[in-house]
Design a protein around this motif. Structure first.
Motif, PDB file in Angstrom:
ATOM      1  N   ALA A 187      15.400  -7.249  -0.909  1.00 34.21           N
ATOM      2  CA  ALA A 187      15.446  -6.485  -0.039  1.00 34.21           C
ATOM      3  C   ALA A 187      13.478  -6.324   0.242  1.00 34.21           C
ATOM      4  CB  ALA A 187      15.752  -5.034  -0.574  1.00 34.21           C
ATOM      5  N   LEU A 188      12.852  -6.445  -1.036  1.00 29.08           N
ATOM      6  CA  LEU A 188      11.366  -6.067  -0.661  1.00 29.08           C
ATOM      7  C   LEU A 188      11.174  -7.484   0.046  1.00 29.08           C
ATOM      8  CD1 LEU A 188      10.288  -4.912  -4.425  1.00 29.08           C
ATOM      9  CD2 LEU A 188      11.036  -3.687  -2.511  1.00 29.08           C
ATOM     10  N   HIS A 193       8.333  -8.679   4.946  1.00 27.85           N
ATOM     11  CA  HIS A 193       7.826  -9.766   5.913  1.00 27.85           C
ATOM     12  C   HIS A 193       8.074  -9.136   7.525  1.00 27.85           C
ATOM     13  CE1 HIS A 193       8.431 -13.774   7.920  1.00 27.85           C
ATOM     14  NE2 HIS A 193       9.581 -12.915   8.469  1.00 27.85           N
ATOM     15  N   GLU A 194       9.078  -8.511   7.641  1.00 22.02           N
ATOM     16  CA  GLU A 194       9.385  -7.839   8.719  1.00 22.02           C
ATOM     17  C   GLU A 194       8.223  -6.942   9.092  1.00 22.02           C
ATOM     18  OE1 GLU A 194      14.311  -8.445   9.028  1.00 22.02           O
ATOM     19  OE2 GLU A 194      13.424  -6.512   8.773  1.00 22.02           O
ATOM     20  N   LEU A 205      10.045   2.136   0.602  1.00 23.48           N
ATOM     21  CA  LEU A 205      10.951   1.555  -0.368  1.00 23.48           C
ATOM     22  C   LEU A 205      11.796   2.820  -1.151  1.00 23.48           C
ATOM     23  CD1 LEU A 205       8.596  -0.916  -2.031  1.00 23.48           C
ATOM     24  CD2 LEU A 205      10.401  -1.208   0.000  1.00 23.48           C
ATOM     25  N   TRP A 206      12.894   2.521  -1.638  1.00 15.44           N
ATOM     26  CA  TRP A 206      13.789   3.460  -2.282  1.00 15.44           C
ATOM     27  C   TRP A 206      13.375   4.116  -3.786  1.00 15.44           C
ATOM     28  CZ3 TRP A 206      19.145   0.275  -1.370  1.00 15.44           C
ATOM     29  CH2 TRP A 206      19.514   0.280  -0.151  1.00 15.44           C
ATOM     30  N   GLY A 207      13.930   5.290  -3.994  1.00 12.71           N
ATOM     31  CA  GLY A 207      13.383   5.819  -5.136  1.00 12.71           C
ATOM     32  C   GLY A 207      11.819   5.999  -5.747  1.00 12.71           C
ATOM     33  N   ASP A 250       5.586  -2.121  -9.657  1.00 13.81           N
ATOM     34  CA  ASP A 250       4.519  -3.370  -9.772  1.00 13.81           C
ATOM     35  C   ASP A 250       5.200  -4.785  -9.148  1.00 13.81           C
ATOM     36  OD1 ASP A 250       3.424  -2.850 -12.870  1.00 13.81           O
ATOM     37  OD2 ASP A 250       2.809  -2.152 -11.131  1.00 13.81           O
ATOM     38  N   LEU A 251       6.693  -4.956  -9.162  1.00 12.18           N
ATOM     39  CA  LEU A 251       7.422  -5.579  -8.468  1.00 12.18           C
ATOM     40  C   LEU A 251       6.971  -5.639  -6.843  1.00 12.18           C
ATOM     41  CD1 LEU A 251       9.468  -7.984  -8.414  1.00 12.18           C
ATOM     42  CD2 LEU A 251      10.843  -6.414  -7.772  1.00 12.18           C
TER      43      LEU A 251
END
Ligand code: NDP
Ligand code: F7E
Length: 316
Positions: A187-188, A193-194, A205-207, A250-251
């Protein structure tokens, strides 16, 4: 260590088109085994009669059960019925069908999400069923736990050389990039990219970004499964992971850097974080001499290039 697999075995890889199944099929073929496959359109593994007939007709030397309904945190949160029922049905059908057909060896893919939400870290295999599960994927985890107990019951009652393993979060070629059902890493890759292509100033992003996750490349998983098929024969499930974890934040920074996105990141805390951490203790597997080979950043870069080139071929 005794070899529980013939040198050139006939192995049915259930779920051969998936992230794990395709990697396992590649590895077993490279090792000289004959890989049997059956498209879902020809064999729905929830159909126990059709599955039993297929296994009786082919009688493989081993089955790798990598077929399942799989998805990320939102898919698990929103479709618990399907995650429970489909996975129970597949496991009941394939494991019972294999034993009835006299298949001597079977390996079930479990998942690190079966462990208690707040298990001591790193998580040892004997922490199973010692505490409450993570609510976002409880149905899926219960199905997986049922699979483990089913394997252990066939071992105890019939002496079957059937085993189960618990991989950590996986990524690699052939992953699911659908944003509604995927896991975080693909998903990341897709979101950054998009956004880079469209010039979007921010990626949401989620959370909170605070949870920690461990990621193993699926080719490393396949090398571990090839070893376990040959030599592992104990009741207890065995963990498979790389031994290191990182925060989702970090990811995200790593993936943003690999993709070359220069915008900002925002966090939608209305979306669930899931379990705070699930780093696996992989000392039992390491004691068998196995180590992962793919470093995370290099693995992400390779997956990104392959997905980008394939998706741009389709819609430049
Ligand atoms: N991905 C991850 O991060 C992790 C995965 N695992 C486990 O690894 C295993 C494989 O996961 P993964 O490869 O990621 O999942 P995928 O969704 O990539 O692949 C699942 C495969 O199962 C097949 N399948 C699903 N339902 C049926 C059915 N009713 N009949 C026949 N085939 C079916 C799918 O077929 P089709 O393609 O035709 O739909 C697909 O090939 C699962 O048991 C999962 O729990 C464990 C830890 C982490
Ligand atoms: C593999 C294993 O683990 C799965 O659980 P999980 O690890 O929590 O799943 P996940 O990869 O979807 O999320 C990891 C983290 O990442 C955050 N996150 C941010 N942004 C996105 C995002 O855009 N998509 C997703 N999916 N997550 C995001 C998300 O909020 C969460 O904090 C089980 O479903 C089950 O499948 C299982 O067995």
């Amino acid at each position: 260590m005794t070899d529980l697999l013939p040198a050139r075995a006939r192995i049915f890889v259930a779920g051969h088109r998936g992230l794990v199944g395709s990697a396992v099929a590649r590895r077993l073929t490279a090792d000289g085994h004959e890989v049997l496959i059956r498209p879902r359109t020809d064999l729905d593994l929830r159909d126990s009669a059709a599955t039993a007939a297929y296994l009786r007709d082919t009688r493989p030397d081993a089955v790798v059960l990598a077929a399942a309904r799989v998805g990320g945190i939102m898919a698990n949160s929103t479709k618990p019925v399907q995650f429970l029922e489909d996975n129970l049905a597949i496991q009941l059908s394939v494991i019972a069908g294999a034993h009835a057909a006299g298949v001597p060896r079977l390996l079930l893919l479990g998942s690190s999400c079966i462990y208690p939400r707040l298990a001591e870290q790193p998580i040892r295999e004997d922490s199973l069923l010692t505490g409450p599960l993570e609510p976002t994927n409880e149905a899926y985890a219960v199905a997986k736990i049922a699979g483990v107990v089913q394997i252990q019951s066939y071992r105890r009652q019939y002496g079957a050389a059937y085993i189960s393993c618990m991989p950590t979060n996986l990524y690699g070629p052939g992953d699911n990039f659908d944003l509604a059902t995927s896991h975080v890493l693909p998903a990341l890759i897709r979101r950054f990219h998009e956004a880079a292509r469209s010039g979007a100033p921010t990626v949401t992003l989620w959370g909170s970004g605070a949870p920690r996750r461990e990621f193993l490349h699926v080719d490393d998983l396949a090398s571990a499964l090839a070893l376990l098929l040959r030599v592992y024969d104990q009741d207890e499930p065995i963990n498979i992971g790389c031994g290191e974890d990182l925060s989702i934040r970090d990811l995200a920074e790593t993936v943003r850097d690999v993709v070359g996105y220069e915008g900002s990141i925002s966090w939608d805390t209305s979306k669930p974080d899931g379990t705070p951490r699930k780093l696996l203790d992989v000392s039992r597997l390491n004691d068998m001499g196995w180590r992962p080979a793919v470093a995370l950043r290099e693995g992400i870069a390779s997956v990104y290039r392959e997905w980008r080139d394939a998706s741009e071929k389709v819609a430049p």
